[in-house]
Design a protein around this motif. Structure first.
Motif, short mmCIF file in Angstrom:
data_model
loop_
_atom_site.label_atom_id
_atom_site.label_comp_id
_atom_site.label_asym_id
_atom_site.label_seq_id
_atom_site.Cartn_x
_atom_site.Cartn_y
_atom_site.Cartn_z
N ILE A 66 0.85 -1.18 0.00
CA ILE A 66 0.00 0.00 0.00
C ILE A 66 0.89 1.24 0.00
CG2 ILE A 66 -1.75 1.30 1.28
CD1 ILE A 66 -2.51 -1.40 2.62
N ILE A 67 0.55 2.20 -0.85
CA ILE A 67 1.28 3.47 -0.90
C ILE A 67 0.26 4.60 -0.77
CG2 ILE A 67 2.75 5.00 -2.28
CD1 ILE A 67 3.89 2.54 -3.66
N LEU A 132 4.54 12.00 -6.20
CA LEU A 132 5.56 11.00 -5.91
C LEU A 132 4.93 9.66 -5.59
CD1 LEU A 132 8.45 10.10 -5.46
CD2 LEU A 132 8.34 11.08 -3.15
N ALA A 133 3.88 9.64 -4.78
CA ALA A 133 3.21 8.39 -4.43
C ALA A 133 2.67 7.69 -5.67
CB ALA A 133 2.08 8.66 -3.44
N GLU A 134 2.07 8.47 -6.57
CA GLU A 134 1.53 7.88 -7.81
C GLU A 134 2.65 7.30 -8.67
OE1 GLU A 134 -1.64 9.07 -11.32
OE2 GLU A 134 -0.55 10.67 -10.28
N ALA A 139 5.45 2.70 -10.98
CA ALA A 139 6.72 2.05 -11.29
C ALA A 139 6.73 0.61 -10.79
CB ALA A 139 7.87 2.83 -10.67
N GLU A 140 6.19 0.38 -9.60
CA GLU A 140 6.16 -0.99 -9.08
C GLU A 140 5.22 -1.88 -9.90
OE1 GLU A 140 5.58 -1.73 -4.96
OE2 GLU A 140 7.22 -0.43 -4.32
N CYS A 141 4.09 -1.34 -10.31
CA CYS A 141 3.15 -2.12 -11.11
C CYS A 141 3.77 -2.46 -12.47
CB CYS A 141 1.84 -1.37 -11.28
SG CYS A 141 0.85 -1.26 -9.77
N GLU A 142 4.43 -1.50 -13.10
CA GLU A 142 5.06 -1.74 -14.40
C GLU A 142 6.18 -2.76 -14.28
OE1 GLU A 142 6.21 2.17 -15.58
OE2 GLU A 142 4.29 2.59 -16.58
N PRO A 151 0.49 -7.29 -10.78
CA PRO A 151 0.80 -6.19 -9.86
C PRO A 151 0.06 -6.35 -8.53
CG PRO A 151 0.37 -5.35 -12.05
CD PRO A 151 0.00 -6.80 -12.08
N ASN A 152 0.74 -6.00 -7.46
CA ASN A 152 0.15 -6.11 -6.12
C ASN A 152 0.54 -4.89 -5.29
OD1 ASN A 152 -1.42 -7.21 -4.12
ND2 ASN A 152 0.11 -8.72 -3.46
N THR A 153 0.57 -3.74 -5.95
CA THR A 153 0.85 -2.46 -5.30
C THR A 153 -0.35 -1.56 -5.53
OG1 THR A 153 3.22 -2.67 -5.70
CG2 THR A 153 2.38 -0.46 -5.22
#
Length: 375
Positions: A66-67, A132-134, A139-142, A151-153
């Motif tokens: 979670i972000i 920044l959060a977005e 970036a993690e999903c990509e 993806p699990n972010t």
């Protein structure tokens, strides 16, 4: 709320009401003490709701990340939910946030990412935090997709998350169960979740309370001009987007009210000194606005303001004389005005406890009192 439980989130809700003020015409001002929730804030309601929603939609699965961009209270709620459910949680923050909120998030396992690493910068950076959060979540999903993984972010994006407002439906239910009706809601507007979420639920149940939104002077949700402010977790600073909930429901307001930092913090400090009740600065703004309008509300009204968090988190800011004086936020006349309003509208059950002639001990240094008297 369960009395015996093994999960912190089971303790959310069923917070008490405190009667702060009343008029001779039967209007009563109640504070919904959301600081009695775990983490001392209302926002744990919507934090849980946003994670529940993400799980239902398959956006979060076991082991997920979670972000969120947060000034503190949403992050505290998400830290609790993440700890309970085994998620990683990253809070994107700035140095404007209350230090105790940041320490508490870190204590509960959150990773803190500062949008500005300059420790001396205490400016509010809402827009930069959200960007920044977005970017981090994207970036993690990509990266997951590139590696052939699902993806699990999840960026909860509180300002534009429908589940935010849904998290406060239970608050409306609690108000009706306790009071039978709600005539006026007057509360701070940040994401808009608590005020508009409660109002949406009340309207669903056939009640149409009059709504007053409160934001800091300098916030732009109700219009400009923009400017800096110190109230935390409320308002929309210049360059930031008020978000989906505010955009959709702003027209429901009877009036959007602006309260200065001096007025909001004076109310919080005087309520603490006179009544022993510690409320946060944004709640102080709502209390100030409500007390100023007590005689304007229809006779017999039940008026509610949501105390989104407690004053204990602001001992190094709102309740610290040096911090306040360094920023020219202490004003003897304003504190005296709030004290007189509290005395004037004291509910009958409190009036006998205060001897005639007793006055509030102003919280500012003596030299400032002398200056005010000279004016």
């Amino acid at each position: 709320m369960q009395v015996v439980t093994g999960r912190v989130t089971d303790l959310i809700g069923q917070t008490p009401l405190f009667e702060l003020a009343a008029t001779d015409t039967g209007t009563r001002l109640f504070l919904k003490l959301e600081n009695m929730n775990p983490t001392g804030t209302a926002k744990i309601r919507m934090a849980r709701a946003m994670v529940d929603d993400a799980e239902r939609r398959g956006r979060l699965t076991p082991g997920g990340h979670i972000i969120e961009s947060t000034s503190g209270n949403t992050g505290l709620g998400l830290a609790v939910v993440a700890a309970e459910r085994g998620y990683r949680f990253t809070a994107v923050v700035d140095h404007h946030a209350c230090k105790d909120k940041l320490r508490a998030m870190k204590a509960m396992g959150a990773q803190l990412v500062y949008v500005d690493e300059d420790d001396d910068s205490d400016s509010l950076a809402t827009s930069a935090r959200e960007e920044l959060a977005e970017r981090m979540a994207l970036a993690e999903c990509e990266a997951a997709i590139a590696a052939g993984r699902t993806p699990n972010t999840y960026f909860t994006e509180q300002h534009n998350n429908d589940a935010n407002a849904l998290g406060y439906y239970a608050l409306a239910d609690e108000l009706l169960a306790a009071l039978g009706r709600v005539d006026v809601l007057i509360s701070a507007v940040g994401t808009g979740g608590s005020l508009f979420g409660a109002a949406r639920r009340l309207r669903e149940l056939g009640h149409r309370p009059v709504l007053y939104g409160v934001e800091p002077v300098g916030s732009i949700a109700f219009g400009g001009p923009a400017g800096p402010y110190w109230q935390s977790g409320t308002g929309t600073p210049e360059g930031a987007d008020p978000g989906k909930i505010v955009a959709e429901d702003l027209g429901l307001l009877e009036q959007g009210l602006k309260v200065s930092d001096v007025e909001a913090f004076a109310a919080a400090r005087v309520v603490a000194a006179k009544l022993g009740l510690m409320i946060g600065g944004s709640a102080g703004g709502s209390v100030f606005a409500a007390l100023e309008r007590m005689d304007e509300f229809p006779p017999g009204s039940n008026v509610i303001t949501v105390v989104c968090d407690g004053g204990e988190k602001y001992l190094d800011t709102v309740f610290d004389d040096d911090w306040m004086n360094d920023r020219d936020l202490v004003d003897a006349e304003t504190e005296s005005h709030v004290a007189k309003l509290l005395d004037h509208f004291a509910p009958g059950h409190r009036r006998p406890r205060r001897p005639a002639g007793t006055t509030h001990a102003i919280l500012v240094p003596a030299e400032q009192l002398e200056g005010a008297a000279a004016r």
